[in-house]
Design a protein around this motif. Structure first.
Motif, PDB file in Angstrom:
ATOM      1  N   SER A   1       7.744   0.812   4.394  1.00  0.00           N
ATOM      2  CA  SER A   1       6.495   0.087   4.147  1.00  0.00           C
ATOM      3  C   SER A   1       6.258   0.028   2.638  1.00  0.00           C
ATOM      4  O   SER A   1       6.332   1.049   1.950  1.00  0.00           O
ATOM      5  CB  SER A   1       5.307   0.782   4.818  1.00  0.00           C
ATOM      6  OG  SER A   1       5.431   0.740   6.231  1.00  0.00           O
ATOM      7  N   LEU A   2       6.009  -1.188   2.139  1.00  0.00           N
ATOM      8  CA  LEU A   2       5.804  -1.399   0.706  1.00  0.00           C
ATOM      9  C   LEU A   2       4.759  -2.490   0.510  1.00  0.00           C
ATOM     10  O   LEU A   2       4.652  -3.409   1.326  1.00  0.00           O
ATOM     11  CB  LEU A   2       7.093  -1.864   0.022  1.00  0.00           C
ATOM     12  CG  LEU A   2       8.173  -0.853  -0.360  1.00  0.00           C
ATOM     13  CD1 LEU A   2       9.368  -1.592  -0.940  1.00  0.00           C
ATOM     14  CD2 LEU A   2       7.631   0.154  -1.347  1.00  0.00           C
ATOM     15  N   ALA A   3       4.056  -2.420  -0.597  1.00  0.00           N
ATOM     16  CA  ALA A   3       3.157  -3.500  -1.003  1.00  0.00           C
ATOM     17  C   ALA A   3       3.539  -3.899  -2.416  1.00  0.00           C
ATOM     18  O   ALA A   3       3.492  -3.078  -3.338  1.00  0.00           O
ATOM     19  CB  ALA A   3       1.704  -3.056  -0.941  1.00  0.00           C
ATOM     20  N   ILE A   4       3.953  -5.155  -2.582  1.00  0.00           N
ATOM     21  CA  ILE A   4       4.329  -5.684  -3.888  1.00  0.00           C
ATOM     22  C   ILE A   4       3.179  -6.562  -4.355  1.00  0.00           C
ATOM     23  O   ILE A   4       2.903  -7.616  -3.767  1.00  0.00           O
ATOM     24  CB  ILE A   4       5.630  -6.507  -3.812  1.00  0.00           C
ATOM     25  CG1 ILE A   4       6.740  -5.716  -3.110  1.00  0.00           C
ATOM     26  CG2 ILE A   4       6.040  -6.962  -5.204  1.00  0.00           C
ATOM     27  CD1 ILE A   4       7.169  -4.462  -3.817  1.00  0.00           C
ATOM     28  N   GLU A   5       2.500  -6.141  -5.400  1.00  0.00           N
ATOM     29  CA  GLU A   5       1.327  -6.868  -5.869  1.00  0.00           C
ATOM     30  C   GLU A   5       1.730  -8.184  -6.545  1.00  0.00           C
ATOM     31  O   GLU A   5       2.831  -8.307  -7.084  1.00  0.00           O
ATOM     32  CB  GLU A   5       0.518  -6.009  -6.834  1.00  0.00           C
ATOM     33  CG  GLU A   5      -0.081  -4.756  -6.195  1.00  0.00           C
ATOM     34  CD  GLU A   5      -1.041  -5.080  -5.055  1.00  0.00           C
ATOM     35  OE1 GLU A   5      -1.755  -6.099  -5.148  1.00  0.00           O
ATOM     36  OE2 GLU A   5      -1.068  -4.306  -4.078  1.00  0.00           O
ATOM     37  N   PRO A   6       0.849  -9.167  -6.543  1.00  0.00           N
ATOM     38  CA  PRO A   6       1.181 -10.471  -7.141  1.00  0.00           C
ATOM     39  C   PRO A   6       1.541 -10.357  -8.625  1.00  0.00           C
ATOM     40  O   PRO A   6       0.913  -9.609  -9.380  1.00  0.00           O
ATOM     41  CB  PRO A   6      -0.113 -11.279  -6.966  1.00  0.00           C
ATOM     42  CG  PRO A   6      -0.843 -10.617  -5.848  1.00  0.00           C
ATOM     43  CD  PRO A   6      -0.501  -9.167  -5.957  1.00  0.00           C
ATOM     44  N   GLY A   7       2.573 -11.084  -9.021  1.00  0.00           N
ATOM     45  CA  GLY A   7       2.927 -11.197 -10.427  1.00  0.00           C
ATOM     46  C   GLY A   7       3.465  -9.943 -11.072  1.00  0.00           C
ATOM     47  O   GLY A   7       3.469  -9.827 -12.307  1.00  0.00           O
ATOM     48  N   THR A   8       3.956  -8.987 -10.288  1.00  0.00           N
ATOM     49  CA  THR A   8       4.475  -7.743 -10.855  1.00  0.00           C
ATOM     50  C   THR A   8       5.995  -7.779 -10.971  1.00  0.00           C
ATOM     51  O   THR A   8       6.678  -8.578 -10.339  1.00  0.00           O
ATOM     52  CB  THR A   8       4.057  -6.533 -10.007  1.00  0.00           C
ATOM     53  OG1 THR A   8       4.442  -6.751  -8.637  1.00  0.00           O
ATOM     54  CG2 THR A   8       2.562  -6.311 -10.063  1.00  0.00           C
TER      55      THR A   8
END
Length: 252
Positions: free
Chosen positions: A22-29
């Motif tokens: 499980s991962l969350a990739i934030e916008p524009g990172t």
């Protein structure tokens, strides 16, 4: 555009290549993923981008659940990937490869081709202009008319990035972009990625060159045996003993 991976698992027979990630990739990172060979990194990429359809879990891009969508549908949402081994059209020139990557071309539709030729010509001209801008941005002008099969390994990686850009992505997943690339082109490619990131395009990068990757990304995730082992800044992650043991064989 935020990418959320929820409990992603992929099995091949009795072998679990990806195990509940499980991962969350934030916008524009700018995000990196590292791990030893066989850790499940490329399998995770294939599941996330739709090239594998036998996995479990959910993939969200923004608010859209894209878990069961085909790769081209995910690309329409703004997420594309490159591959460790470039997949260029070897017999086409660099310019032709870029133009072929542009989505939704009216010239591919026989009705438009025969009954709306003006529209087709206008679109082709717009695509050509975009391809020329991409050639200049990636500094590929000297090889623009060269067959892609004749490019060096580093030039092919640049072309892969260019073809991804032709889809107007919001998020690009790069699978070992520095593999087989000389140090000069690694720095050039890194510069292009930073410039695109400043325009708002996010990147998730699998890479074995820890030095180059650590200078590029702000967040680093480590996978081992299909699982997520650690997350944090490059300095934080690479200082961990369990990461050194898994990835570097315990080296300090």
């Amino acid at each position: 555009m935020k990418l959320s991976l929820n409990d992603i698992s992929v099995r091949f027979g009795g072998f679990k290549a990806v195990d509940g990630v499980s991962l969350a990739i934030e916008p524009g990172t700018l995000v990196g993923i590292i791990g030893p060979n066989g850790a499940g990194k490329s399998t995770l990429f294939s599941m996330v981008t739709g090239f594998l359809q036998n996995g479990e879990g959910t993939v969200l891009l923004g608010d859209a659940d894209i878990s069961r969508e085909a790769p081209f549908d995910r690309a329409r949402h703004g997420m594309v990937r490159t591959f460790q081994v470039p997949r260029e059209f070897a017999h086409l020139t660099v310019r032709e490869n870029l133009m072929a990557a542009a989505p939704g071309q009216s010239g591919e539709n026989l009705v438009d081709l025969f009954f709306r030729p003006g529209r087709v010509r206008a679109e082709e001209e717009a695509i050509r202009r975009e391809a020329e801008e991409t050639i200049d941005f990636l500094k590929l002008r000297a090889v623009a008319d060269t067959s892609a099969g004749r490019l060096s390994g580093g030039q092919k990686k640049l072309l892969e990035l260019g073809r991804a850009l032709m889809t107007k992505p919001k998020l690009i997943l790069l699978d070992e972009p520095f593999a087989g690339v000389n140090p000069v082109l690694i720095e050039a490619l890194s510069g292009h990625i930073r410039a695109l990131n400043r325009r708002g395009i996010g990147f998730v990068i699998i890479e074995h060159d820890l030095s180059a990757l650590s200078r590029l990304v702000s967040v680093l995730h480590v996978m081992d045996q299909g699982r997520l082992l650690a997350s944090g800044t490059p300095a934080e992650v690479l200082a961990r003993k369990d990461v050194r043991e898994a990835y570097l064989g315990g080296a300090a």
